[in-house]
Design a protein around this motif. Structure first.
Motif, mmCIF file in Angstrom:
data_model
loop_
_atom_site.group_PDB
_atom_site.id
_atom_site.type_symbol
_atom_site.label_atom_id
_atom_site.label_comp_id
_atom_site.label_asym_id
_atom_site.label_seq_id
_atom_site.Cartn_x
_atom_site.Cartn_y
_atom_site.Cartn_z
ATOM 1 N N LEU A 52 -16.191 34.644 26.194
ATOM 2 C CA LEU A 52 -17.589 35.051 26.152
ATOM 3 C C LEU A 52 -18.050 35.239 24.705
ATOM 4 O O LEU A 52 -17.305 35.751 23.864
ATOM 5 C CB LEU A 52 -17.791 36.366 26.906
ATOM 6 C CG LEU A 52 -17.837 36.295 28.430
ATOM 7 C CD1 LEU A 52 -17.993 37.696 29.000
ATOM 8 C CD2 LEU A 52 -18.972 35.400 28.917
ATOM 9 N N GLU A 53 -19.276 34.821 24.440
ATOM 10 C CA GLU A 53 -19.938 35.091 23.168
ATOM 11 C C GLU A 53 -21.230 35.833 23.486
ATOM 12 O O GLU A 53 -22.092 35.316 24.192
ATOM 13 C CB GLU A 53 -20.259 33.804 22.416
ATOM 14 C CG GLU A 53 -21.008 34.044 21.100
ATOM 15 C CD GLU A 53 -21.622 32.783 20.534
ATOM 16 O OE1 GLU A 53 -21.393 32.499 19.356
ATOM 17 O OE2 GLU A 53 -22.346 32.074 21.283
ATOM 18 N N MET A 54 -21.340 37.056 22.973
ATOM 19 C CA MET A 54 -22.530 37.866 23.199
ATOM 20 C C MET A 54 -23.166 38.141 21.841
ATOM 21 O O MET A 54 -22.512 38.694 20.944
ATOM 22 C CB MET A 54 -22.159 39.168 23.910
ATOM 23 C CG MET A 54 -21.342 38.949 25.171
ATOM 24 S SD MET A 54 -20.805 40.495 25.979
ATOM 25 C CE MET A 54 -22.346 41.049 26.682
ATOM 26 N N THR A 55 -24.424 37.749 21.688
ATOM 27 C CA THR A 55 -25.104 37.858 20.396
ATOM 28 C C THR A 55 -26.408 38.614 20.573
ATOM 29 O O THR A 55 -27.216 38.283 21.447
ATOM 30 C CB THR A 55 -25.399 36.470 19.816
ATOM 31 O OG1 THR A 55 -24.177 35.726 19.717
ATOM 32 C CG2 THR A 55 -26.028 36.575 18.441
ATOM 33 N N VAL A 59 -20.347 39.762 19.572
ATOM 34 C CA VAL A 59 -19.119 40.209 20.228
ATOM 35 C C VAL A 59 -18.494 38.990 20.907
ATOM 36 O O VAL A 59 -19.135 38.320 21.720
ATOM 37 C CB VAL A 59 -19.385 41.322 21.262
ATOM 38 C CG1 VAL A 59 -18.108 41.652 22.044
ATOM 39 C CG2 VAL A 59 -19.913 42.567 20.571
ATOM 40 N N LEU A 60 -17.243 38.692 20.535
ATOM 41 C CA LEU A 60 -16.519 37.549 21.085
ATOM 42 C C LEU A 60 -15.272 38.033 21.810
ATOM 43 O O LEU A 60 -14.609 38.970 21.367
ATOM 44 C CB LEU A 60 -16.088 36.583 19.973
ATOM 45 C CG LEU A 60 -17.167 35.936 19.115
ATOM 46 C CD1 LEU A 60 -16.529 35.169 17.969
ATOM 47 C CD2 LEU A 60 -18.042 35.023 19.947
ATOM 48 N N SER A 61 -14.945 37.366 22.916
ATOM 49 C CA SER A 61 -13.681 37.652 23.592
ATOM 50 C C SER A 61 -12.625 36.610 23.260
ATOM 51 O O SER A 61 -11.468 36.742 23.679
ATOM 52 C CB SER A 61 -13.891 37.717 25.113
ATOM 53 O OG SER A 61 -14.284 36.455 25.628
ATOM 54 N N ALA A 62 -12.996 35.565 22.529
ATOM 55 C CA ALA A 62 -12.074 34.517 22.092
ATOM 56 C C ALA A 62 -12.765 33.736 20.978
ATOM 57 O O ALA A 62 -14.002 33.775 20.858
ATOM 58 C CB ALA A 62 -11.700 33.582 23.240
#
Length: 227
Positions: A158-161, A204-207
């Motif tokens: 996931l990429e949350m910006t 926020v990145l999970s990978a």
């Protein structure tokens, strides 16, 4: 002229935030969005009211068997002399952040953790600074200079910006301060700052990301320095 926030966390994400189920990095992202968004502030209030009502309904109405014990304990607590509490030393919290010759005012929820950021790592018109975070989610500040593209990439997680200042666009829309963009491994996009002002984001990145075009693919083995 201030533009309204159009991209929000889902109701389910707000519910997880309100009941304390989110990890620290995603909770920081949602809290910072709330600093910008009156609409979601009202939703949070409604969710917290519902959670409070559910908690009240689940509490036994009668505590007769234990009321005497509770009253004795309460009286004991009230009768206990209070020790003087030393004032905590004031801590310096940044309200402004400088990068690339620009200054940005930080939203309240982000100020304390942003003061503990790592050094900026720059590459062309893009710079990142890691924030204190743990596995698997990593949080960072992302600076995109005016008229600068982020290379085309996909996502291994996931990429949350969250846009903090300025504007940016990608294949799916146009984003202003307060807008929250969530991308999954199914999404490929190329964020761009097409304005005359720089853009600052909370990411926020999970990978790690996976760059997909030209010479930027050579950056993929270096993702550990940016992720």
């Amino acid at each position: 002229m201030t533009q309204s926030v159009n991209h929000h966390p889902s109701i389910s994400l707000l519910e997880l935030y309100c009941d304390g189920s989110l990890n620290a990095e995603v909770a920081l992202l949602v809290a910072t969005h709330l600093d910008y968004c009156p609409h979601c502030q009202q939703l949070r209030h409604d969710i917290e009211t519902d959670l409070g009502a559910q908690l009240a309904a689940s509490t036994p109405a009668s505590q007769d068997l234990h009321s005497a014990d509770w009253l004795e304990m309460l009286n004991s607590i009230v009768a206990t002399p209070q020790l003087p509490v030393a004032a905590a030393p004031a801590q310096s919290v940044e309200q402004l952040i400088s990068i690339g010759g620009y200054q940005f005012e930080l939203p309240r929820s982000l100020r304390r953790v942003a003061s503990k950021r790592s050094k900026w790592l720059s590459m062309g018109g893009i710079a990142t600074a890691r924030l204190p975070s743990g596995e698997p989610h990593h949080a960072s500040l992302l600076f995109i200079d005016k008229h600068t593209d982020v290379p085309l990439h996909t996502h291994q997680g996931l990429e949350m910006t969250l846009v903090l200042a300025g504007e940016m666009v990608d294949e799916n829309g146009h984003y202003v301060p307060g807008d929250l963009i969530i991308n999954s491994p199914d999404d490929t996009h190329k964020p761009r700052n097409i304005s005359d002002e720089p853009c600052l984001c909370l990411s926020v990145l999970s990978a790690p990301l996976q760059f997909k075009e030209g010479l930027t693919r050579w950056l993929n083995p270096l993702q550990r320095f940016f992720y």
